[in-house]
Structures are given as C-alpha cells and as structure tokens.
Scaffold this motif. Structure first.
Motif, short mmCIF file in Angstrom:
data_model
loop_
_atom_site.label_atom_id
_atom_site.label_comp_id
_atom_site.label_asym_id
_atom_site.label_seq_id
_atom_site.Cartn_x
_atom_site.Cartn_y
_atom_site.Cartn_z
N ILE A 31 0.81 -1.22 0.00
CA ILE A 31 0.00 0.00 0.00
C ILE A 31 0.84 1.27 0.00
CG2 ILE A 31 -1.95 -1.13 1.11
CD1 ILE A 31 -1.14 0.19 3.73
N GLY A 32 2.19 1.14 0.03
CA GLY A 32 3.04 2.32 -0.11
C GLY A 32 3.72 2.79 1.16
N PRO A 189 -4.08 3.49 2.54
CA PRO A 189 -3.77 4.03 1.21
C PRO A 189 -4.79 5.07 0.77
CG PRO A 189 -4.73 1.84 1.02
CD PRO A 189 -4.51 2.07 2.48
N TRP A 194 -1.77 8.22 -4.39
CA TRP A 194 -1.14 7.19 -5.23
C TRP A 194 -1.06 7.66 -6.68
CZ3 TRP A 194 -3.35 4.52 -9.36
CH2 TRP A 194 -2.64 3.41 -9.83
N ALA A 219 -7.50 -0.96 -2.70
CA ALA A 219 -6.70 -1.48 -1.59
C ALA A 219 -7.61 -2.19 -0.59
CB ALA A 219 -5.91 -0.38 -0.92
N SER A 236 -3.44 -4.94 -4.52
CA SER A 236 -2.91 -3.84 -3.73
C SER A 236 -2.53 -2.69 -4.67
CB SER A 236 -1.67 -4.27 -2.94
OG SER A 236 -0.57 -4.48 -3.82
N PRO A 237 -2.35 -1.48 -4.15
CA PRO A 237 -1.90 -0.37 -5.01
C PRO A 237 -0.63 -0.69 -5.78
CG PRO A 237 -2.67 0.47 -2.90
CD PRO A 237 -2.68 -1.04 -2.79
#
Length: 423
Positions: A31-32, A189, A194, A219, A236-237
């Motif tokens: 998710i970053g 997220p 994003w 997400a 997921s992203p």
C-alpha cells in the motif's frame, strides 16, 4: 541540499535526548509504506530490509583493529633498558584490540560525524517479517540513536515499517518496548495520493479509470470476499502500479497481443491483480476503447467529438483521459523548457483539451491543474520551468479563460510564483 517535508517533520517531537522520535508505519502489504517513508526526506536516506536478517548478521560484530603503541624496552631478563641519560628507551610495538564494527555499512552517511545536523532517514523495512529478536537490536538504536558505539545524527529520522498480524503476511507482533518509544501510524492508502506519485505517471490510463470507477478494488482488506480470489490473491496499489506500467510498456491496453503464456488480456491482468479484480478490470477496459489516446487528443480535438455522449459524462473515463493528457503534456514541456513559444503552445493545447472534456465533467479542471501546477512551480526546478509558469499565467488570464471560475481558482497561486520569477 536536502528536500525535506517540513510539514511532517514539524509534527514529530524530539525525545528527551534531543533526537527525532522514531516512527512505526504499519499496514497491509503493497500500500506504499516504504514510499511514504522515503518521501519525508528525499536525500540522505538509507533502507535496511529486515525480512531476511538474522540477529547474528545485523547491527555490529567484533573486529580486530591493529594499533602501534610506544612501550619501554626491556632486556632478556625483563629489566628496563636505559639510554646514556639514564632514561627509559622507548620502542614501537604492534598490538591488537577488539572494536564493534558496523555490519550495516550503508548507515555510515547517517552517523553524526558525517551528517552533522542535516536531516536524514533510516528505514528498517518489513521489521515484522523478520526474526522477533531483531526488534531488541533495533530498540537500542531507536532509544539512544547508537549503532556499534557510533551515534546517528540528531536529525536522522528512524522509521520502522511492517505488517499487522491480521494482514495475511505471517507477521509477528511489534515489541512493546518499541511501541513505547515510537509513534505508531496505521497507514491507509489514498487513491489521489497514489495517482500523483512520480512513479505512477506512466501508468496506463485505463487502470486509472478502472480504479476511479471501482474504488473497492484499490486497496481492499486481505481476504475480502468480494476482491480476493480462490488462490488468496488480494490486489494492492503496488499491483496496479505494476499492471499499469506493464500495459504502457506494451503500448497500452489496446495493443495487448496474446501469446502461449498469456492467452487473453484477462489472464494477463489477473496475473497482477487476481482473478476477481482482473475480471472487473477487463469488463471496464473493453468499454474504454472509445476514448482517444493522449497523443491523438493532443493532435486533434475532433477525436473527442467522436466519443459517445454517455462516455463523455462518465467521470472515471474523463479522469483517465485527463490523466494521460496531463502526463503527455508534461513530457512535451520537459523537452522544450528553454523554448517559451513552444511552452505556450503546449500549455494552450493541453488546457484547451481539458476545457473541452470539462464541458461534461467540471471536476477534471481541478484534477488537471492541481498536479500540473505543483509540477510547474516546484521550487527545486524554478529556473528550468519558469517558461511553463509564465505561459500558464498568460493562458489563464486570456479573454478566453478569465471568465471561467474553475480555471481562475488557480490564477492567484500562479501569479505569486510569477512575481518571484520577475524579481
């Protein structure tokens, strides 16, 4: 010079020892979390992946160090040897001592003796996927800012990332001691964030449109019944970034060509995002073919007129087209930054096309300009992009645009930057 996000750093308190408090960023895989950690301080950042570390390989280890010292000379009987002035004679002797050396040599730039009071970030990535004993080793670094008897700079931000025990990634729990000495952030997220990441500017626009229309697939929670397929794959992203960049590399969704490994575009998309998300993506993408590419639209406004009326009103499709148009325009501008006439022509075309699309969806104006102006006015590239700022000011203050409130909302911010350039 460091590029530092002071908005975030100003919210992070210093400890009693005068060091920045550590952060724990936890959340689902992909998710970053690591990207967020890297974005707080762009330079002077070091990442140590913890998932494959062992307590023996991490931190410090005994290292023999050779030294030369002066000692008194003695004869065979052990008696001191004196010189003609009755003073003890001195000779050099080689000795060895044991010190603690850094096994993580990448940390060297962040040590106090190297970084001073500059900002830096030390990321311990995927901590909860590693040996639980590693958290004890990290604790001393978090608490005292010391590794192998070496101090980190006082403005070095220590960030630990990891998954929760319910995230389907076989994670261990966080140490209570680490939790007590860090700020814990449950990271969720955000689609708009994003979308504006530099790494996502080449994502195929059909991916952007799909996620705008089907936000539940962006997400989802791990093992969500509606988004997780029978193999256990939850998108997921990060998966959408990979899919979007892969499609762009192929020449776009329309250009996909089947082969013996990926017989259909559904199979190809599903290999990235799972079967349930893949099926929904294909259904959306098949209807996306009515939209022109950014290059086609840039070259000829008439290509938008051929889009069916109901598709012109579909916000997700319009957002995706403007996303592609914006990125195509930025790339053209980057190739012509030193040419004011060319910059004006590109900005004019890009904003005219945006205005055309906005006839049915006014939201795309803010979407286009918010990112574009952030890019154009980035202080790090102020001189290089000044022709873009000047051109955009000229376009937005022209008779054609000055009565359009959606565009005028951005004029004040641009004029402030233009005045700084004029100085």
């Amino acid at each position: 010079m460091n590029k530092v996000n002071y908005d975030i750093l100003n919210q992070i308190p210093y400890t009693e020892e005068g060091r920045l408090s550590a952060l724990i960023i936890q959340g689902r895989p992909g998710i970053g979390k690591t990207h967020i950690a890297n974005s707080i301080i762009r330079n002077n950042h070091v990442r140590i992946p913890m998932a494959t570390k062992t307590p023996e390989s991490f931190g410090a280890y005994p290292l023999p160090v050779r030294d030369v010292v002066m000692v008194s000379l003695r004869n065979e009987k052990g008696e001191l040897v004196l010189d003609e002035n009755n003073n003890e004679q001195q000779v050099e002797k080689e000795v060895f001592r044991v010190e603690q050396a850094l096994s993580e040599s990448v940390v060297e730039p962040l040590l106090e003796r190297n970084i001073g009071d500059d900002f830096g970030v030390l990321i311990f990535d995927d901590v909860t996927l590693g040996d639980p004993q590693l958290q004890s080793a990290i604790l001393e670094i978090v608490q005292f800012g010391v590794i192998a008897n070496e101090k980190l700079g006082r403005n070095v931000l220590i960030i630990l990332t990891g998954n929760g025990t319910s995230d389907g990634s076989y994670a261990v729990e966080w140490s209570k001691a680490l939790l007590g000495r860090s700020l814990l952030i449950d990271f969720e997220p955000d689609f708009d964030y994003w979308l504006n990441l530099d790494s996502n500017q080449d994502v195929d626009p059909v991916v952007v449109g799909f996620l705008k229309d089907f936000p539940d697939f962006f997400a989802p929670e791990v093992d969500c019944e509606n988004t997780t397929d029978e193999s256990g794959k939850t998108p997921s992203p990060r998966d959408y970034t990979r899919l979007g960049l892969a499609l762009t590399k192929l020449g776009g969704y329309k250009a996909f060509s089947p082969n013996f490994l990926f017989k259909t575009v559904l199979q190809y998309a599903s290999s990235f995002i799972g079967k349930k998300a893949g099926a929904a993506f294909k259904q959306y993408a098949d209807n996306f073919n009515v939209y022109p590419t950014a290059e086609e639209l840039f070259q000829d406004a008439a290509t938008w007129e051929s889009v069916p009326a109901e598709k012109k009103q579909m916000l997700s499709g319009c957002i995706a087209v403007v996303f592609a148009l914006r990125n195509y325009g930025v790339k053209l501008l980057e190739q012509n930054l030193d040419n004011p006439d060319k910059c004006f022509q590109i900005v004019t075309t890009m904003l005219n096309r945006t205005r055309l699309i906005a006839e049915h969806n006014r939201e795309v104006v803010a979407y286009m300009l918010s990112y574009f102006l952030t890019w154009a006015t980035d202080s790090e590239f102020e001189k290089e992009r000044q022709n873009v700022v000047l051109s955009t000011c000229d376009v937005l203050t022209s008779d054609e645009y000055k009565e359009d409130k959606d565009f005028n909302n951005f004029v004040d911010a641009l004029w402030r930057v233009r005045q700084q350039i004029s100085k």
